[in-house]
Design an enzyme around this catalytic site. Structure first.
Site, PDB file in Angstrom:
ATOM      1  N   TYR A   1       3.190  -2.309 -15.359  1.00  0.00           N
ATOM      2  CA  TYR A   1       4.272  -1.506 -14.775  1.00  0.00           C
ATOM      3  C   TYR A   1       4.847  -0.514 -15.780  1.00  0.00           C
ATOM      4  O   TYR A   1       5.251   0.593 -15.386  1.00  0.00           O
ATOM      5  CB  TYR A   1       5.349  -2.412 -14.152  1.00  0.00           C
TER       6      TYR A   1
ATOM      7  N   HIS B   1       9.670  -0.902  -0.746  1.00  0.00           N
ATOM      8  CA  HIS B   1       8.956  -1.735  -1.721  1.00  0.00           C
ATOM      9  C   HIS B   1       9.498  -1.580  -3.138  1.00  0.00           C
ATOM     10  O   HIS B   1       8.806  -1.902  -4.104  1.00  0.00           O
ATOM     11  CB  HIS B   1       7.452  -1.422  -1.693  1.00  0.00           C
TER      12      HIS B   1
ATOM     13  N   SER C   1      -2.673   2.967   4.398  1.00  0.00           N
ATOM     14  CA  SER C   1      -3.863   2.312   4.957  1.00  0.00           C
ATOM     15  C   SER C   1      -3.515   1.358   6.089  1.00  0.00           C
ATOM     16  O   SER C   1      -4.407   0.910   6.813  1.00  0.00           O
ATOM     17  CB  SER C   1      -4.595   1.545   3.851  1.00  0.00           C
TER      18      SER C   1
ATOM     19  N   LEU D   1      -5.735  10.853   5.536  1.00  0.00           N
ATOM     20  CA  LEU D   1      -7.025  11.427   5.156  1.00  0.00           C
ATOM     21  C   LEU D   1      -8.117  10.980   6.120  1.00  0.00           C
ATOM     22  O   LEU D   1      -9.042  11.734   6.429  1.00  0.00           O
ATOM     23  CB  LEU D   1      -7.347  10.970   3.730  1.00  0.00           C
ATOM     24  N   GLU D   2      -7.999   9.749   6.587  1.00  0.00           N
ATOM     25  CA  GLU D   2      -9.020   9.162   7.464  1.00  0.00           C
ATOM     26  C   GLU D   2      -8.313   8.159   8.374  1.00  0.00           C
ATOM     27  O   GLU D   2      -7.157   7.809   8.110  1.00  0.00           O
ATOM     28  CB  GLU D   2     -10.071   8.447   6.610  1.00  0.00           C
TER      29      GLU D   2
HETATM   30  C1  BJW Z   1      -4.479  10.108   1.763  1.00  0.00           C
HETATM   31  C2  BJW Z   1      -4.753  10.934   0.702  1.00  0.00           C
HETATM   32  C3  BJW Z   1      -4.335  12.247   0.810  1.00  0.00           C
HETATM   33  C4  BJW Z   1      -5.540   9.016   0.214  1.00  0.00           C
HETATM   34  N1  BJW Z   1      -3.695  12.647   1.897  1.00  0.00           N
HETATM   35  N2  BJW Z   1      -3.848  10.539   2.855  1.00  0.00           N
HETATM   36  C5  BJW Z   1      -1.485 -12.141   6.754  1.00  0.00           C
HETATM   37  C6  BJW Z   1      -1.181 -11.350   7.868  1.00  0.00           C
HETATM   38  C7  BJW Z   1      -0.053 -10.524   7.864  1.00  0.00           C
HETATM   39  C8  BJW Z   1       0.772 -10.466   6.773  1.00  0.00           C
HETATM   40  C9  BJW Z   1       0.469 -11.251   5.686  1.00  0.00           C
HETATM   41  C10 BJW Z   1      -0.630 -12.083   5.674  1.00  0.00           C
HETATM   42  N3  BJW Z   1      -0.677 -12.717   4.477  1.00  0.00           N
HETATM   43  C11 BJW Z   1       0.369 -12.293   3.735  1.00  0.00           C
HETATM   44  C12 BJW Z   1       1.065 -11.407   4.451  1.00  0.00           C
HETATM   45  C13 BJW Z   1       2.271 -10.673   4.043  1.00  0.00           C
HETATM   46  C14 BJW Z   1       1.972  -9.649   2.972  1.00  0.00           C
HETATM   47  C15 BJW Z   1       0.822  -8.770   3.418  1.00  0.00           C
HETATM   48  O1  BJW Z   1       0.994  -7.816   4.158  1.00  0.00           O
HETATM   49  N4  BJW Z   1      -0.381  -9.041   2.949  1.00  0.00           N
HETATM   50  C16 BJW Z   1      -1.548  -8.270   3.347  1.00  0.00           C
HETATM   51  C17 BJW Z   1      -2.456  -8.127   2.164  1.00  0.00           C
HETATM   52  C18 BJW Z   1      -2.176  -8.916   4.565  1.00  0.00           C
HETATM   53  N5  BJW Z   1       3.189  -8.892   2.838  1.00  0.00           N
HETATM   54  C19 BJW Z   1       4.160  -9.264   2.024  1.00  0.00           C
HETATM   55  O2  BJW Z   1       4.045 -10.232   1.286  1.00  0.00           O
HETATM   56  C20 BJW Z   1       5.432  -8.464   2.096  1.00  0.00           C
HETATM   57  N6  BJW Z   1       6.524  -9.329   2.282  1.00  0.00           N
HETATM   58  C21 BJW Z   1       6.668 -10.040   3.417  1.00  0.00           C
HETATM   59  O3  BJW Z   1       5.839 -10.023   4.328  1.00  0.00           O
HETATM   60  O4  BJW Z   1       7.827 -10.766   3.468  1.00  0.00           O
HETATM   61  C22 BJW Z   1       8.059 -11.580   4.637  1.00  0.00           C
HETATM   62  C23 BJW Z   1       8.643 -10.816   5.807  1.00  0.00           C
HETATM   63  C24 BJW Z   1       8.567 -11.367   7.059  1.00  0.00           C
HETATM   64  C25 BJW Z   1       9.093 -10.694   8.166  1.00  0.00           C
HETATM   65  C26 BJW Z   1       9.729  -9.473   8.010  1.00  0.00           C
HETATM   66  C27 BJW Z   1       9.834  -8.960   6.764  1.00  0.00           C
HETATM   67  C28 BJW Z   1       9.278  -9.617   5.669  1.00  0.00           C
HETATM   68  C29 BJW Z   1       5.658  -7.735   0.797  1.00  0.00           C
HETATM   69  C30 BJW Z   1       4.665  -6.647   0.595  1.00  0.00           C
HETATM   70  C31 BJW Z   1       4.908  -5.960  -0.739  1.00  0.00           C
HETATM   71  C32 BJW Z   1       3.886  -4.886  -1.018  1.00  0.00           C
HETATM   72  N7  BJW Z   1       4.092  -4.375  -2.308  1.00  0.00           N
HETATM   73  C33 BJW Z   1       3.190  -3.367  -2.816  1.00  0.00           C
HETATM   74  C34 BJW Z   1       3.514  -3.188  -4.311  1.00  0.00           C
HETATM   75  C35 BJW Z   1       2.668  -3.874  -5.247  1.00  0.00           C
HETATM   76  C36 BJW Z   1       3.161  -3.638  -6.616  1.00  0.00           C
HETATM   77  C37 BJW Z   1       2.721  -2.356  -7.225  1.00  0.00           C
HETATM   78  O5  BJW Z   1       3.266  -1.295  -6.954  1.00  0.00           O
HETATM   79  O6  BJW Z   1       1.851  -2.471  -8.074  1.00  0.00           O
HETATM   80  O7  BJW Z   1       3.399  -2.103  -2.226  1.00  0.00           O
HETATM   81  S1  BJW Z   1       1.496  -3.700  -2.436  1.00  0.00           S
HETATM   82  C38 BJW Z   1       0.993  -2.013  -2.289  1.00  0.00           C
HETATM   83  O8  BJW Z   1       0.499  -1.774  -0.932  1.00  0.00           O
HETATM   84  C39 BJW Z   1       2.282  -1.214  -2.457  1.00  0.00           C
HETATM   85  C40 BJW Z   1       2.169  -0.238  -1.324  1.00  0.00           C
HETATM   86  O9  BJW Z   1       3.467   0.226  -0.990  1.00  0.00           O
HETATM   87  C41 BJW Z   1       1.490  -1.034  -0.228  1.00  0.00           C
HETATM   88  C42 BJW Z   1       0.847  -0.201   0.839  1.00  0.00           C
HETATM   89  O10 BJW Z   1      -0.210   0.554   0.318  1.00  0.00           O
HETATM   90  P1  BJW Z   1      -0.449   2.015   0.873  1.00  0.00           P
HETATM   91  O11 BJW Z   1       0.678   2.880   0.536  1.00  0.00           O
HETATM   92  O12 BJW Z   1      -0.852   1.948   2.297  1.00  0.00           O
HETATM   93  O13 BJW Z   1      -1.679   2.497  -0.048  1.00  0.00           O
HETATM   94  P2  BJW Z   1      -3.247   2.306   0.166  1.00  0.00           P
HETATM   95  O14 BJW Z   1      -3.904   2.584  -1.128  1.00  0.00           O
HETATM   96  O15 BJW Z   1      -3.558   1.020   0.805  1.00  0.00           O
HETATM   97  O16 BJW Z   1      -3.630   3.433   1.233  1.00  0.00           O
HETATM   98  C43 BJW Z   1      -3.584   4.802   0.907  1.00  0.00           C
HETATM   99  C44 BJW Z   1      -3.931   5.597   2.150  1.00  0.00           C
HETATM  100  O17 BJW Z   1      -3.761   6.967   1.866  1.00  0.00           O
HETATM  101  C45 BJW Z   1      -5.389   5.416   2.635  1.00  0.00           C
HETATM  102  O18 BJW Z   1      -5.406   5.232   4.033  1.00  0.00           O
HETATM  103  C46 BJW Z   1      -6.067   6.750   2.265  1.00  0.00           C
HETATM  104  O19 BJW Z   1      -7.060   7.141   3.189  1.00  0.00           O
HETATM  105  C47 BJW Z   1      -4.890   7.692   2.324  1.00  0.00           C
HETATM  106  N8  BJW Z   1      -5.016   8.845   1.451  1.00  0.00           N
HETATM  107  N9  BJW Z   1      -5.463  10.178  -0.258  1.00  0.00           N
HETATM  108  C48 BJW Z   1      -3.492  11.742   2.910  1.00  0.00           C
HETATM  109  N10 BJW Z   1      -4.593  13.139  -0.194  1.00  0.00           N
END
Ligand code: BJW
Length: 239
Positions: A56, A114, A182, A207-208
């Site tokens: 970080y 987040h 995503s 993007l996709e």
């Molecule tokens: C472009 C582009 C360009 C590229 N132009 N586009 C099973 C089922 C359901 C849920 C769960 C499960 N098991 C566990 C869970 C819960 C879990 C979860 O979702 N897990 C999954 C893996 C399944 N979630 C949690 O634990 C969350 N908390 C929670 O659920 O608490 C309980 C609750 C219950 C009820 C209500 C509320 C809460 C917490 C999640 C925390 C996520 N934190 C992170 C930070 C990590 C630390 C760090 O920064 O290092 O947040 S994870 C990471 O992913 C970060 C992001 O914000 C998050 C999302 O990623 P994002 O932004 O979508 O990025 P990418 O890389 O995935 O996608 C990029 C996209 O951009 C792509 O589509 C590209 O195509 C596109 N792109 N270039 C336009 N130029």
């Protein structure tokens, strides 16, 4: 789009990609270099705090060298000008991003669900403090003096921030727009279904096709710096 008054926008890493900030799941993204379970869970921090703090610290330093792009600017302009076009209309921006590029572009009705790289959270006194320097050397918390600061980032298994505010704004939304995410991480990925449940229109700009693309009424694919300004202009010109 006619009859739109309140807009909720959800952004993800794709909106900052063209500013030079790595996404998470794309090839070459952050998690190709680090296993998620080694850096983005409270268990990882308990097991190997130095590895997590180093990861970080590196990213906190990197984002301070990056600049907002045309997509961030277009969303800030949309927020500033929307109420002039639709009196009483609101734009709520919910970002999953932990960088500060929306803030620096001028977005104000902004929720960082987040967390934020430029904050630290003291696990001793529960204060959140603005923070730009490294945390690896375990500095004292400015509020209580205890060296118990951690990144103010929501890790897997932790509750995202301001969910009540997010669901409140979602209930009022006529249009839900997802940009550059995503759709892999919940609860953010579930917001589109909540929007559909209350009858809001849903639009994906990415993007996709994302993992949740089937839930959107409409999708426009392309780089955020192109598709976001074009869409914002369309909204402001009454298209
Ligand atoms: C472009 C582009 C360009 C590229 N132009 N586009 C099973 C089922 C359901 C849920 C769960 C499960 N098991 C566990 C869970 C819960 C879990 C979860 O979702 N897990 C999954 C893996 C399944 N979630 C949690 O634990 C969350 N908390 C929670 O659920 O608490 C309980 C609750 C219950 C009820 C209500 C509320 C809460 C917490 C999640 C925390 C996520 N934190 C992170 C930070 C990590 C630390 C760090 O920064 O290092 O947040 S994870 C990471 O992913 C970060 C992001 O914000 C998050 C999302 O990623 P994002 O932004 O979508 O990025 P990418 O890389 O995935 O996608 C990029 C996209 O951009 C792509 O589509 C590209 O195509 C596109 N792109 N270039 C336009 N130029």
């Amino acid at each position: 789009m006619t009859n739109i008054r309140n807009i909720m926008i959800l952004t993800g890493a794709g909106v900052s990609a063209e500013s030079g900030i790595d996404t998470f799941r794309d090839s070459g993204g952050l998690w190709e270099k680090h296993r998620v379970e080694d850096v983005a869970t409270p268990e990882a921090f308990a097991r190997d705090p130095e590895l997590v703090l180093r990861f970080y610290d590196m990213r906190r330093a990197a984002i301070q060298t990056k600049q907002p792009n045309a997509a961030h600017a277009a969303l800030a302009r949309l927020e500033a000008e929307w109420a002039k076009r639709v009196p009483g209309g609101t734009v709520t921006l919910v970002t999953q991003n932990v960088d500060d590029l929306h803030d620096r572009a001028g977005s104000r009705n902004l929720i960082h669900m987040h967390g934020e790289h430029l904050n630290a959270w003291c696990t001793a006194c529960d204060e959140r403090v603005p923070w730009r320097a490294p945390l690896l050397d375990r500095p004292a918390c400015p509020a209580c003096g205890v060296p118990a600061l951690r990144p103010d980032i929501v890790w897997f298994g932790e509750m995202p921030y301001r969910m009540e505010d997010i669901y409140g704004a979602l209930r009022e939304a006529d249009l839900f727009v997802s940009i550059g995410t995503s759709g892999a991480v919940y609860p953010a990925a579930g917001l589109v279904r909540g929007a559909r449940d209350i009858g809001a229109r849903t639009l994906e700009l990415n993007l996709e096709p994302s993992q949740g693309s089937a839930w959107f009424d409409e999708a426009r694919h392309g780089p955020a710096t192109q598709v976001v300004p074009a869409w914002a202009e369309e909204m402001l010109s009454g298209g």
